[in-house]
Design a protein around this motif. Structure first.
Motif, PDB file in Angstrom:
ATOM      1  N   ILE A 409       6.265  10.569   2.890  1.00 42.62           N
ATOM      2  CA  ILE A 409       6.091   9.137   2.640  1.00 42.62           C
ATOM      3  C   ILE A 409       7.173   8.593   1.711  1.00 42.62           C
ATOM      4  O   ILE A 409       7.743   7.523   1.953  1.00 42.62           O
ATOM      5  CB  ILE A 409       4.687   8.869   2.054  1.00 42.62           C
ATOM      6  N   ASP A 410       7.477   9.327   0.653  1.00 38.34           N
ATOM      7  CA  ASP A 410       8.510   8.879  -0.287  1.00 38.34           C
ATOM      8  C   ASP A 410       9.864   8.746   0.412  1.00 38.34           C
ATOM      9  O   ASP A 410      10.621   7.791   0.160  1.00 38.34           O
ATOM     10  CB  ASP A 410       8.617   9.845  -1.464  1.00 38.34           C
ATOM     11  N   ALA A 411      10.184   9.707   1.279  1.00 38.88           N
ATOM     12  CA  ALA A 411      11.464   9.669   1.992  1.00 38.88           C
ATOM     13  C   ALA A 411      11.488   8.514   3.000  1.00 38.88           C
ATOM     14  O   ALA A 411      12.521   7.854   3.177  1.00 38.88           O
ATOM     15  CB  ALA A 411      11.709  11.001   2.697  1.00 38.88           C
ATOM     16  N   ILE A 412      10.366   8.261   3.660  1.00 37.83           N
ATOM     17  CA  ILE A 412      10.268   7.137   4.603  1.00 37.83           C
ATOM     18  C   ILE A 412      10.472   5.810   3.881  1.00 37.83           C
ATOM     19  O   ILE A 412      11.246   4.950   4.306  1.00 37.83           O
ATOM     20  CB  ILE A 412       8.907   7.162   5.326  1.00 37.83           C
ATOM     21  N   ASN A 413       9.762   5.666   2.764  1.00 42.46           N
ATOM     22  CA  ASN A 413       9.873   4.415   2.000  1.00 42.46           C
ATOM     23  C   ASN A 413      11.293   4.188   1.489  1.00 42.46           C
ATOM     24  O   ASN A 413      11.811   3.063   1.519  1.00 42.46           O
ATOM     25  CB  ASN A 413       8.890   4.428   0.835  1.00 42.46           C
ATOM     26  N   ALA A 414      11.924   5.266   1.018  1.00 45.09           N
ATOM     27  CA  ALA A 414      13.280   5.147   0.464  1.00 45.09           C
ATOM     28  C   ALA A 414      14.289   4.775   1.544  1.00 45.09           C
ATOM     29  O   ALA A 414      15.228   4.006   1.291  1.00 45.09           O
ATOM     30  CB  ALA A 414      13.685   6.464  -0.200  1.00 45.09           C
TER      31      ALA A 414
END
Length: 435
Positions: A409-414
């Motif tokens: 999720i963090d990588a998607i958001n970034a």
């Protein structure tokens, strides 16, 4: 029912920790950013399917990281996400192992029989699942076997055969199976098994068993590119994940050379070394750089004398066989392949403008001395007590899945400017302890 009891010298290394449960707030004004999550599909292997504790069963399926991600995507326009769950009547699935006792620090692991087999007692075919699914994870799937030209893997792998129609079995490979899903977003976490099978077999390749062979580096890159080309053919966005260092999991760090030697000295103070057979056939004293496979502890063969009275593993004339050990040179080779695969994954994903979940870096943090602190909870790679890995020492606990989902999720958001909410990992358990 057969039970497996860990030797006391292994149990002595297991320390149990308590975890606090912080409150996690969902961010306001959630947005999909540049992504479209209306139809998300997850392509992968056992980690994607929710395999845990040595088997595929309903509880593990429900907390597979793609399911957790999809639930959070729902707040930013994500649609329904379907998984090939076993029914409640088949909840034990293929069977798994559970922790049924913990006496003086010594755990007892007991097999739970599977009830998801449609042809018991041979247990080679699981009950079929029909209908469209979006969690496409298949335990045992490799990048190379995804393109199996002989089409035998679809029949040989019960987890894949379960999802195919009779007309597809033996006629459809995985690469063909994942196409035509009309997806708008995807995750791809494949490649672990292209090196893991080799490592789990002590770097011993078995003729006729492709799962024990390392995938050629150039072949891996070429076939992985085919996956990305297919998954992005309609301009879809997505995320790929790097491959963890497979030598850093509890499977290779629970039964240690030091623990074996200490156990031997407790019986015979004169014991000076543990002897192993290396991949070259040489015999030498083991070092801390040599990794012993977790199942060795349940075999009950350590120290047992052979016909000449020489104790197993305690004399160069009766060493621990190579199949039980990933010797230091084999560890170097495995790490080299993992690094090569990851270099290809990152390069190919970058060329496509895709998000990258660096699970390699995450698992290395978990394997470090201090572990990793997430939302006030510490996770480590210790067997049973670490919280991240299930009882097979390879796959994830529900909490481990929740943390990995947040890495995605963090990588998607970034990458896409989305605000998919994080998961409260305190809502998910580590290893389930006996009542």
């Amino acid at each position: 029912m057969k039970k497996y009891i860990l030797n006391s010298f292994v149990a002595a290394a297991i320390l149990f920790t308590a975890a606090c449960k912080p409150e996690i707030e969902t961010p306001a004004g959630s947005s999909a950013g540049q992504a479209n999550f209306s139809k998300y599909i997850a392509v992968g292997n056992s980690l994607t399917s929710g395999f845990a504790d040595g088997g595929l069963y309903l509880e593990g399926q429900k907390v597979a990281y793609p399911n957790l991600i999809a639930a959070k995507m729902a707040s930013v326009g994500g649609g329904a996400f379907t998984s090939p769950f076993f029914t409640d009547a088949q909840a034990n699935g293929s069977g798994y192992i559970s922790l049924t006792a913990l006496v003086n620090g010594v755990p007892t692991l007991t097999p739970v029989l599977g009830n998801g087999w449609r042809n018991s007692p041979t247990n080679s075919r699981l009950f079929k699942y029909s209908g469209e699914i979006q969690n496409l994870g298949i335990p045992g799937m490799r990048v190379d076997l995804s393109f199996d030209p002989t089409l035998t893997f679809s029949a040989a792998n019960p987890y894949f055969e379960r999802l195919l129609t009779d007309a597809q079995v033996g006629k459809t490979n995985y690469f063909q199976y994942i196409q035509g899903r009309n997806h708008t977003f995807f995750s791809l976490w494949l490649g672990n098994n292209d090196v893991l099978g080799y490592a789990l077999n002590g770097a011993v390749t078995v003729t006729g068993d492709p799962t024990t062979v390392l995938t050629d580096k150039v072949t891996f890159s070429s076939l992985y590119a085919n996956f990305l080309n297919a998954l992005t053919a309609g301009g879809q966005k997505g995320i790929v994940a790097t491959i963890p260092d497979v030598t850093a999991v509890p499977y290779f760090h629970t039964v240690t050379v030091a623990a074996l030697l200490n156990a031997a000295k407790a019986i015979n103070p004169a014991a000076a070394a543990i002897y192993i057979q290396t991949g070259t056939g040489a015999v030498r004293p083991a070092t801390a750089e040599d990794l012993i496979r977790l199942p060795f502890q349940s075999e009950g063969i350590f120290g047992k004398p052979n016909g000449s009275g020489i104790p197993y593993g305690l004399h160069p004339l009766n060493p621990i066989e190579n199949k039980w050990v990933l010797d230091k040179d084999e560890v170097v080779k495995v790490k080299d392949y993992v690094n090569s695969y990851n270099s290809s994954i990152k390069s190919l994903a970058t060329s496509k403008g895709l998000a990258i979940a660096d699970t390699y870096a995450y698992f290395n943090q978990v394997a470090s001395t201090d572990g990793v602190n997430v939302q006030g909870i510490t996770l480590k790679a210790a067997f049973i007590s670490g919280g991240a890995f299930s009882l097979d020492g390879i796959h994830l606990t529900p909490r481990g899945n929740a943390v990995i989902a947040n890495v995605f999720i963090d990588a998607i958001n970034a990458k896409y400017g989305s605000t998919v909410p994080n998961i409260d990992i305190a809502q998910y358990r580590g290893v389930k302890f006996p009542n």
